[in-house]
Design an enzyme around this catalytic site. Structure first.
Site, PDB file in Angstrom:
ATOM      1  N   CYS A 210       0.860  -1.177   0.000  1.00 56.89           N
ATOM      2  CA  CYS A 210       0.000   0.000   0.000  1.00 56.89           C
ATOM      3  C   CYS A 210       0.896   1.227   0.000  1.00 56.89           C
ATOM      4  O   CYS A 210       1.957   1.238   0.637  1.00 56.89           O
ATOM      5  CB  CYS A 210      -0.889  -0.015   1.240  1.00 56.89           C
ATOM      6  SG  CYS A 210      -1.676   1.567   1.616  1.00 56.89           S
ATOM      7  N   HIS A 212       0.928   3.719   1.587  1.00 54.01           N
ATOM      8  CA  HIS A 212       1.162   4.323   2.898  1.00 54.01           C
ATOM      9  C   HIS A 212       1.720   3.307   3.888  1.00 54.01           C
ATOM     10  O   HIS A 212       1.587   3.463   5.095  1.00 54.01           O
ATOM     11  CB  HIS A 212      -0.126   4.981   3.391  1.00 54.01           C
ATOM     12  CG  HIS A 212      -0.605   6.030   2.440  1.00 54.01           C
ATOM     13  ND1 HIS A 212      -1.585   5.777   1.506  1.00 54.01           N
ATOM     14  CD2 HIS A 212      -0.197   7.300   2.226  1.00 54.01           C
ATOM     15  CE1 HIS A 212      -1.771   6.862   0.775  1.00 54.01           C
ATOM     16  NE2 HIS A 212      -0.944   7.790   1.190  1.00 54.01           N
TER      17      HIS A 212
END
Length: 550
Positions: A210, A212
């Site tokens: 992901c 983040h």
């Protein structure tokens, strides 16, 4: 068994006509900013002899026109990740595009039915299947609305609100789920299943995270360009106007698969201590001696402290500052004028220049610093993302820099950096729910953030997981109240607000298309069907009257 007879003259004419058709297609304004490294003949040879027109290409044309208008008006198409047909139909009333998130699919819609965090380790057809799920729903609700409207007079239709259910879908292609052939096939899946656009990121497949999460591994610049070319080539073979969004995760990346591309050299870290041993060999030796876990990790930490990890230009600047030079700033400028984030200077060239300035070699070894998996250590940042964005721009309709914070100054730096080379380049922005929005900015700035970004050229903006979060919040709230006050929770906090706000799903039988299907039944049975779903006795008639307790 004899072969099928074919007229080679007709075959040749068909091929040449296709080539001319493709050449004319590529001359359209739509492709003015697109670079192709192959010829129309290459595409024509790889097409089927049966021409197939994909509805998703019409959606792509619609999306391109929509974004053109937003670009002209300094506005943006802003949307969020849709989970299901309910969300898509409600979004269509207010938003002009739809997003399909790989993160959401990973957790809620994998074709293996095994939920996972956003590691792109779900089957390759997962996101295309979700696109098809939503695309078919869009088509169905469009048909349903069309019949309902055409059963009214023109005067009645003029007074009846209309919803464009066919909002273009942009979907998540992750890293492409493999090499070039996988990307060619994945693109084909998306075109066949209704996507108007897709985005692909420059992380390595197999280690994808992901945007983040930590531990992101990048592929070299050219490798990602090859992916973008593959997407366009696959779409060209299918005759599709599919939009391509190039995402870079380089702002926070820490690892790189290979140093083969000189454009990456500026950002690769190396050891500046000549006494530093090879880290991977050191770790392997420790493991062979039975050292694991925290003790193994501490060896890497200790190695890092002693290695003097730096970027090459930092090592050179330190040598200049520590040397006996009277014109240090001039020497630094001489070096950084030629070696900077956007200069694409190879490490070999940078070493040669440093030797000319300093009169000696600067010790710098990026190989001994490689991680135990073999990856090079990389120090990204906004300028790294600008470098990659500039490199990707000729091959993509939009550029997206994944970022760690909703930082307007950073977004401005990136936009200005990309547009310094490509002034007309469209940009995309992830309004991520991974950001703590209330810590990042006050409510009044939250309200204007999309508008401020759009003025910088971010024509498409999206909250990746708003579908997930709104569902979680709504269900948590309802389940909590339902557990305490029973049917009052449904009657007063769900049904009553649905009626008050005119949410058409309150009449869920009608929303699901029961009247439309009844019409089909009657059409094929001569106008009468004793099994019509919306006939006498349907409980939805209760909603024609004032609800109890209101």
């Amino acid at each position: 068994m004899p072969y099928t007879k074919i007229d080679v003259n007709e075959e040749e004419k068909f091929f040449q006509d296709q080539v001319k058709e493709i050449q004319q297609w590529w001359k359209e304004p739509r492709w003015a900013k697109t670079k192709r490294i192959y010829q129309a003949e290459d595409i024509a040879k790889k097409r089927s002899s049966l021409k197939v027109d994909y509805p998703s290409s019409n959606q792509a044309k619609k999306l391109y026109k929509l974004l053109q208008e937003h670009d002209k008006n300094k506005s943006a198409s802003f949307t969020f990740g849709a989970l299901d047909p309910v969300q898509v139909t409600q979004m269509a009333k207010y938003l002009d595009s739809i997003y399909v998130s790989g993160w959401q699919c990973s957790s809620t819609a994998s074709t293996s039915n095994e939920p996972s965090p956003d590691l792109a380790d779900y089957p390759m057809d997962t996101v295309p299947n979700k696109v098809e799920h939503l695309w078919f729903a869009q088509l169905f609700h469009d048909r349903k609305q069309r019949e309902e409207r055409l059963n009214l007079s023109k005067e009645e239709r003029a007074k009846t609100p209309y919803t464009d259910f066919l909002r273009p879908i942009i979907a998540d292609a992750d890293t492409g789920h493999g090499g070039i052939t996988a990307i060619l096939k994945l693109t084909k899946l998306f075109v066949e299943r209704g996507a108007a656009g897709i985005h692909i990121e420059d992380q390595a497949p197999g280690t994808k995270k992901c945007g983040h999460m930590a531990g992101k591994v990048l592929v070299p610049v050219q490798e990602h360009i090859n992916r973008l070319v593959a997407i366009r080539a696959s779409a060209d073979i299918l005759g599709s106007d599919l939009l391509c969004v190039a995402r870079t995760d380089s702002e926070a990346a820490t690892l790189l698969t290979s140093t083969i591309d000189h454009r990456d050299h500026y950002f690769v870290l190396g050891a500046t201590n000549p006494e530093s041993p090879d880290l991977a060999a050191l770790m392997a030796e420790a493991e062979s001696n039975g050292i694991y876990g925290d003790k193994l990790a501490s060896i890497e930490v200790e190695w890092t402290k002693k290695a003097g990890l730096k970027l090459f230009h930092e090592a050179v600047i330190d040598e200049i500052n520590n040397g006996n030079f009277s014109n240090k700033q001039a020497l630094i400028k001489k070096f950084t004028d030629k070696v900077n984030p956007l200069s694409a200077t190879s490490n070999k060239e940078a070493r040669k220049l440093a030797r000319e300035i300093l009169g000696k070699d600067v010790f710098f070894d990026w190989d001994v610093a490689r991680a135990r998996e073999g990856y090079y250590r990389y120090q990204g940042g906004t300028q790294c993302a600008v470098m990659r964005g500039q490199a990707y721009a000729p091959y993509a309709d939009m550029i997206w820099m994944e970022s760690a914070l909703p930082d307007f100054k950073q977004a401005k730096e990136f936009a200005e950096g990309v547009k310094a080379k490509w002034p007309d380049q469209w940009l995309a922005y992830n309004l991520s729910p991974s950001f703590n929005w209330n810590r990042a900015m006050p409510p009044n700035e939250q309200e204007t953030y999309i508008k401020r970004l759009s003025e910088l050229g971010y024509v498409w903006q999206f909250i990746t997981l708003a579908g997930l979060h709104t569902t979680a919040l709504a269900v948590d709230d309802f389940a909590n109240q339902y557990s305490q006050i029973g049917m009052r929770a449904y009657g007063q906090t769900i049904q009553a607000p649905e009626i008050e706000k005119g949410v058409e799903v309150v009449k869920h039988q009608k929303w699901s298309g029961a009247e439309y299907i009844d019409g089909l039944l009657k059409m094929v049975t001569g106008g009468v069907s004793s099994t019509a779903a919306m006939g006498a006795g349907v409980t939805e008639d209760q909603f024609k009257e004032k609800a109890a307790g209101k």
